[in-house]
Motif scaffolding. Structure first.
Motif, PDB file in Angstrom:
ATOM      1  N   ALA A   1      -1.874  -0.245  -6.249  1.00 22.07           N
ATOM      2  CA  ALA A   1      -2.314   0.361  -5.072  1.00 22.07           C
ATOM      3  C   ALA A   1      -2.768   1.734  -5.318  1.00 22.07           C
ATOM      4  O   ALA A   1      -2.358   2.518  -6.136  1.00 22.07           O
ATOM      5  N   ARG A   2      -3.924   1.982  -4.588  1.00 25.54           N
ATOM      6  CA  ARG A   2      -4.570   3.299  -5.074  1.00 25.54           C
ATOM      7  C   ARG A   2      -4.673   4.073  -3.270  1.00 25.54           C
ATOM      8  O   ARG A   2      -5.233   3.303  -2.563  1.00 25.54           O
ATOM      9  N   VAL A   3      -4.568   5.287  -3.413  1.00 23.83           N
ATOM     10  CA  VAL A   3      -4.862   5.961  -2.307  1.00 23.83           C
ATOM     11  C   VAL A   3      -6.403   5.716  -1.694  1.00 23.83           C
ATOM     12  O   VAL A   3      -7.242   5.951  -2.436  1.00 23.83           O
TER      13      VAL A   3
ATOM     14  N   TYR B   1       0.838  -1.175   0.196  1.00 21.85           N
ATOM     15  CA  TYR B   1       0.186   0.025  -0.093  1.00 21.85           C
ATOM     16  C   TYR B   1       0.922   1.341  -0.144  1.00 21.85           C
ATOM     17  O   TYR B   1       0.467   2.267  -0.591  1.00 21.85           O
TER      18      TYR B   1
ATOM     19  N   SER C   1       3.065   2.026  -1.835  1.00 21.46           N
ATOM     20  CA  SER C   1       3.203   2.297  -3.370  1.00 21.46           C
ATOM     21  C   SER C   1       1.967   3.337  -4.076  1.00 21.46           C
ATOM     22  O   SER C   1       2.203   3.727  -5.036  1.00 21.46           O
ATOM     23  N   ALA C   2       1.003   3.416  -3.342  1.00 19.07           N
ATOM     24  CA  ALA C   2      -0.080   4.340  -3.715  1.00 19.07           C
ATOM     25  C   ALA C   2       0.322   5.832  -3.849  1.00 19.07           C
ATOM     26  O   ALA C   2       1.489   6.077  -3.040  1.00 19.07           O
ATOM     27  N   LYS C   3      -0.161   6.732  -4.370  1.00 21.34           N
ATOM     28  CA  LYS C   3       0.400   7.879  -4.745  1.00 21.34           C
ATOM     29  C   LYS C   3      -0.112   9.012  -3.625  1.00 21.34           C
ATOM     30  O   LYS C   3      -1.048   9.917  -3.822  1.00 21.34           O
ATOM     31  N   PHE C   4       0.459   8.688  -2.325  1.00 21.47           N
ATOM     32  CA  PHE C   4       0.057   9.669  -1.360  1.00 21.47           C
ATOM     33  C   PHE C   4       0.766  11.139  -1.521  1.00 21.47           C
ATOM     34  O   PHE C   4       1.889  11.093  -2.108  1.00 21.47           O
TER      35      PHE C   4
ATOM     36  N   SER D   1      -4.600  -2.297   0.525  1.00 23.03           N
ATOM     37  CA  SER D   1      -4.399  -3.547  -0.338  1.00 23.03           C
ATOM     38  C   SER D   1      -5.079  -4.810   0.228  1.00 23.03           C
ATOM     39  O   SER D   1      -5.119  -5.263   1.188  1.00 23.03           O
TER      40      SER D   1
END
Lengths: 215, 215
Positions: B203-205, A100, A102-105, B209
């Motif tokens: 992974a997305r904000v 997680y 790797s999400a674009k925070f 996951s």
């Protein structure tokens, strides 16, 4: 064995996501590491990387591959401004939250908090470790090496401090990654828990390798 | 967790073999690959490498780390003279003979023969594949990148032809390394057989996951 074959042309013609999945798989297993860093403003950052590679033991040097204009950009900026970062093994119990990261925070938020990892600091260094990680290293940035063919960058650093789970370290210095519960990655999103099957002595001509684990 | 701690100074003061074992372990799991090449005189060469790293998918680019004046020298010479080499996954049944390729055999002898691997060739390329390897690639040498800090070299190549065990390749393009029986390495001499524990979506904000394997 039956094979599916791909020429250079047919790889290039593949649908994009299929190609990403396929070509990211072909190198085999990769190390699952979280890289910790901190910005000039004091916001910590944590990002998963699967490209950490051994470069030398004396001095102890590791590299990893960075794509400059992607999710890992905060890591790059922080390393350049502070000169330090940490490399922390992902254990098999924490792969979901490690992935997680790797999400674009946004850069104003810390993945430590958002992904529920705890920071840990040691005297004399600003970069945050992942508390509880079985193998963790404080790295000093040494060099960035551009890889011209596709604009990626190899980031080279030296180990300044190393902490290894006491239970996992063997008399010989070998770290038993089964005991440290270190996870492996393949491709972009698959995690593995490896089991030790063999350990061989230094290879010498005329002495085919004998598995020491079976003695 | 109890840790054993090492400062930069204490790493440098370690007994040499202990340090080699320890520092070669800290990066985690590595891919087990055999690199095949052929000399100008037509002698084939096969050597195990644990440093293959993904650099890009389009074009499909891989790197590996080479120490210039060591056992891998024949590989380097062959790549430079012929411009091609193969990368072949080591399967878990062949780790002993794959490890044995690291012995210092004279250049006039082929590790294929001495370590009982069979060569396989495809039209248009001189470099030998490992017959039966579950994932194998014909690589064109693209670039060598010196890593100044310790004299190692990153060898960069592009995939010209790829063959993947039909059984191991999934609909998405992901290669299931459990099905291909690909081995992992840690340190200098330990081999692992990994089991798949998780696969996560991109992974997305706001979307922690979820393990797709458990659905």
């Amino acid at each position: 064995m039956d094979y599916q074959s791909f020429s250079r042309k047919s790889i290039s013609d593949l649908e994009k996501i299929y190609r990403l999945n396929l070509i990211n798989s072909v190198s085999g297993y990769k190390s699952a590491n979280l890289i910790g860093s901190i910005s000039e403003e004091g916001t910590s950052n944590l990002a998963i990387f699967s490209s950490v590679v051994h470069l030398g033991s004396d001095p102890a040097i590791l590299g990893f591959i960075m794509r400059p204009r992607t999710v890992e950009r905060h890591t790059y900026d922080n390393i350049m401004s502070s000169g330090y970062y940490t490399i922390n093994h992902v254990d098999t119990q924490h792969t979901a939250m490690a992935h997680y990261t790797s999400a674009k925070f946004p850069s104003s938020h810390s993945e430590f908090e958002l992904c529920r990892f705890k920071e840990e600091f040691i005297d004399g260094f600003s970069a945050p470790f992942v508390k509880g990680s079985p193998v963790k290293m404080m790295m000093k940035f040494e060099q960035e090496i551009p890889i011209e063919i596709n604009g990626t960058i190899m980031m080279v650093g030296s180990i300044q401090h190393l902490m290894v789970s006491a239970e996992a370290i063997e008399e010989s210095g070998i770290i038993n990654l089964e005991k440290s519960n270190t996870a492996a990655i393949s491709g972009l999103n698959t995690y593995y828990s490896p089991q030790r099957i063999a350990q061989y002595p230094y290879a010498r001509v005329g002495q085919p390798s004998q598995n020491l684990l079976k003695e």
